[in-house]
Design an enzyme around this catalytic site. Structure first.
Site, PDB file in Angstrom:
ATOM      1  N   PHE A 134       0.811  -1.225   0.000  1.00 54.05           N
ATOM      2  CA  PHE A 134       0.000   0.000   0.000  1.00 54.05           C
ATOM      3  C   PHE A 134       0.839   1.268   0.000  1.00 54.05           C
ATOM      4  CE2 PHE A 134      -0.535   2.724   3.760  1.00 54.05           C
ATOM      5  CZ  PHE A 134       0.338   2.131   4.649  1.00 54.05           C
ATOM      6  N   LYS A 135       2.117   1.163   0.355  1.00 53.42           N
ATOM      7  CA  LYS A 135       2.975   2.339   0.365  1.00 53.42           C
ATOM      8  C   LYS A 135       3.014   3.031  -1.007  1.00 53.42           C
ATOM      9  CE  LYS A 135       4.743   1.551   4.603  1.00 53.42           C
ATOM     10  NZ  LYS A 135       4.019   0.351   5.067  1.00 53.42           N
ATOM     11  N   ASP A 136       2.795   2.256  -2.068  1.00 58.09           N
ATOM     12  CA  ASP A 136       2.782   2.857  -3.409  1.00 58.09           C
ATOM     13  C   ASP A 136       1.712   3.938  -3.546  1.00 58.09           C
ATOM     14  OD1 ASP A 136       4.818   1.262  -4.509  1.00 58.09           O
ATOM     15  OD2 ASP A 136       3.409  -0.353  -4.975  1.00 58.09           O
ATOM     16  N   LEU A 161       3.538   6.823  -2.176  1.00 55.61           N
ATOM     17  CA  LEU A 161       4.892   7.108  -2.655  1.00 55.61           C
ATOM     18  C   LEU A 161       5.010   7.218  -4.169  1.00 55.61           C
ATOM     19  CD1 LEU A 161       6.869   5.227   0.055  1.00 55.61           C
ATOM     20  CD2 LEU A 161       7.129   7.633  -0.563  1.00 55.61           C
TER      21      LEU A 161
END
Ligand SMILES: *Cc1c(COP(=O)(O)O)cnc(C)c1O
Length: 491
Positions: free
Chosen positions: A111-113, A116
């Site tokens: 989920f960091k995408d 980011l």
């Protein structure tokens, strides 16, 4: 809208571009909007016919007032392009007892995408808006997923360099391989001998090192962060809660205005805090269920009102949540307790490793949040059970949340619809997921084995990882971090 430090009662506000360009406040606090925007149901209704990038641009423009709608739309379109995320960047799937918000369709399968891929674009614009001529050196401490997602987001972005530190024995094989094989001309990656908190403390010490700052300034370089202490990292996360809510209305799961409970697998408290911000801005959210793994510092906090990091640290099968200092709790404290008491709590945390909320603050937080802990065996059992009963494959982090959500439902009954956040592809943690599905199973090629067992495809970004050359293989002591950063800045 102006941004202020969580620790500064005198409120020396900066604009959103400055907050994003700087990351951490000069006094050690975190940036927060002085006043949160408010949305009405009509605003949500108007989002129903829009694409994800359009929803993002509309929502973000009320938090980031010195960015234009067109700038935000351009950035959101590029960040959430179909080539990177598929047809919907954040789809909602209905299971029998809850809905699941899938946030792992991006280029690094976590989920960091969601944050980011967008943040570097906001950041580069911020530098321009602040007339910052120096090169930005982004420092990242990661428990695994942030590092890779930040590297992908910042690679070859002009005017930036990125240096990532991760606990060398504290990430999954896939996560390590993803980082060690990172491409790009402006990237540096180091494993450190220690845990995530050691890496995070190391980065915070470099940020606070005035001598080093001056040294780098002479070379035309300044430090910034990509961790969720940076507002630019947090603000894109508000969007998917709003988008998921709108989609739930659209498919008839809820009526517009109906409240939903949200359950989030939590580490640094960024993801769930974004849900709380969405709520404070008017999104109909009921309870916020904070799911932790065996590192249950937050569960204890929500139960007792005492945040106590002085406890053993466990390496678990959900490594991205192996955290004892959840930085974004500071932003929650700011909202409920104000800057003076937040500064006091944070000072206690620094000197004594713990603090206890006053009754008033504890009550305010307890009204909104409830914590649950999922142990290692329960995590694996949940993966197996959900796959058996729903043919739905989840990773270890998501399983921590699904188990917490089920416990909440068992305790409270289904008062409201429940949305659980799914934060990683099962393939990113393939060996533990495989072991959960079939105890003791092992394979040389776990990705193929998992694919065969479940009849699901291996995500493309992970499929050919083992064929890529390792560029960053070495591990260092955390004390060597400043030298590693100096050397990289000189490159
Ligand atoms: C980072 C991460 C989390 C925790 O999110 P926070 O914002 O740090 O609370 C949960 N699951 C996965 C897969 C992650 O990468």
């Amino acid at each position: 809208m102006n941004y202020v430090s969580t620790r500064d009662p005198e409120k020396k506000p900066v604009n959103s571009a400055r907050a994003i360009a700087t990351g951490l406040c000069p006094d050690g606090g975190l940036y927060m909007p002085e006043k949160l925007p408010t949305f009405r149901l009509n605003d949500f209704i108007s989002l129903m016919g829009k694409t994800y990038p359009e929803r993002a641009a509309l929502i973000l423009s009320s938090y980031l007032e010195d960015y234009t709608y067109d700038e935000l739309l351009e950035d959101a379109k590029a960040a959430y392009a179909e080539e990177k995320f598929g047809p919907h960047p954040a789809p909602v799937t209905a299971l029998s007892d809850m809905h699941v918000l899938e946030l792992w369709h991006g280029p690094t399968c976590a989920f960091k995408d969601m944050a980011l891929q967008l943040m570097p674009r906001l950041f580069v614009r911020a530098l321009r808006k602040c007339e910052e001529g120096r090169e930005a050196l982004i420092l990242v401490a990661t428990s695994g997923d942030t590092g890779k997602a930040a590297l992908e987001g910042y690679r070859d972005v002009p005017g930036t360099k990125i240096s990532v530190f991760y606990p060398t024995d504290g990430v999954s094989r896939m996560q390590k391989l993803q980082m060690q094989t990172q491409q790009g001309s402006n990237v540096s990656v180091h494993g450190i001998r220690g845990n995530f908190d050691d890496a995070q403390t190391g980065v915070k010490m470099i940020f606070a090192d005035q001598k080093m700052k001056t040294e780098l300034d002479k070379k035309g370089v300044f430090f910034s962060s990509a961790n969720s202490i940076n507002w630019g990292r947090l603000v894109p996360q508000i969007v998917y809660y709003v988008s998921a809510y709108v989609d739930m209305v659209k498919c008839g799961s809820i009526q517009m205005g109906e409240s939903v409970d949200v359950c989030v697998p939590t580490g640094n408290f960024g993801d769930i805090f974004a849900a709380y911000l969405a709520k404070r801005s008017g999104l109909p959210i009921g309870k916020l269920i904070c799911a932790s793994n065996k590192n249950r510092v937050l569960t204890d906090f929500f139960e007792s009102g005492t945040y106590d990091r002085t406890r053993p640290f466990y390496a678990t099968v959900s490594p991205s949540m192996d955290i004892l200092i959840s930085s974004n709790i500071e932003r929650l404290l700011y909202l409920v307790a104000g800057p003076e008491r937040t500064a006091e709590y944070m000072e206690k945390l620094r000197t004594e490793g713990k603090y206890t909320l006053c009754e008033k603050d504890f009550e305010a937080i307890r009204r909104e949040f409830v914590g649950f802990t999922t142990g290692e065996e329960q995590t694996k059992a949940t993966i197996k059970e959900v796959f058996a009963s729903e043919q739905y494959l989840i990773d270890t982090h998501t399983a921590v949340a699904v188990h917490a959500a089920k416990e909440y439902l068992a305790a409270e009954g289904a008062k409201r619809k429940l949305l659980t956040v799914s934060t990683a592809s099962a393939y990113k943690f393939a060996s533990d997921v495989l072991d959960a599905l079939e105890s003791g199973a092992s394979a040389d090629d776990v990705l193929s084995a998992l694919s065969e067992k479940t009849g699901t495809p291996v995500p493309a970004p992970l499929a050919d990882l083992t064929k890529k050359p390792v560029r960053f293989g070495e591990a260092i002591a955390s004390a060597e971090m400043p030298d590693a950063v100096r050397a990289f800045a000189d490159q």
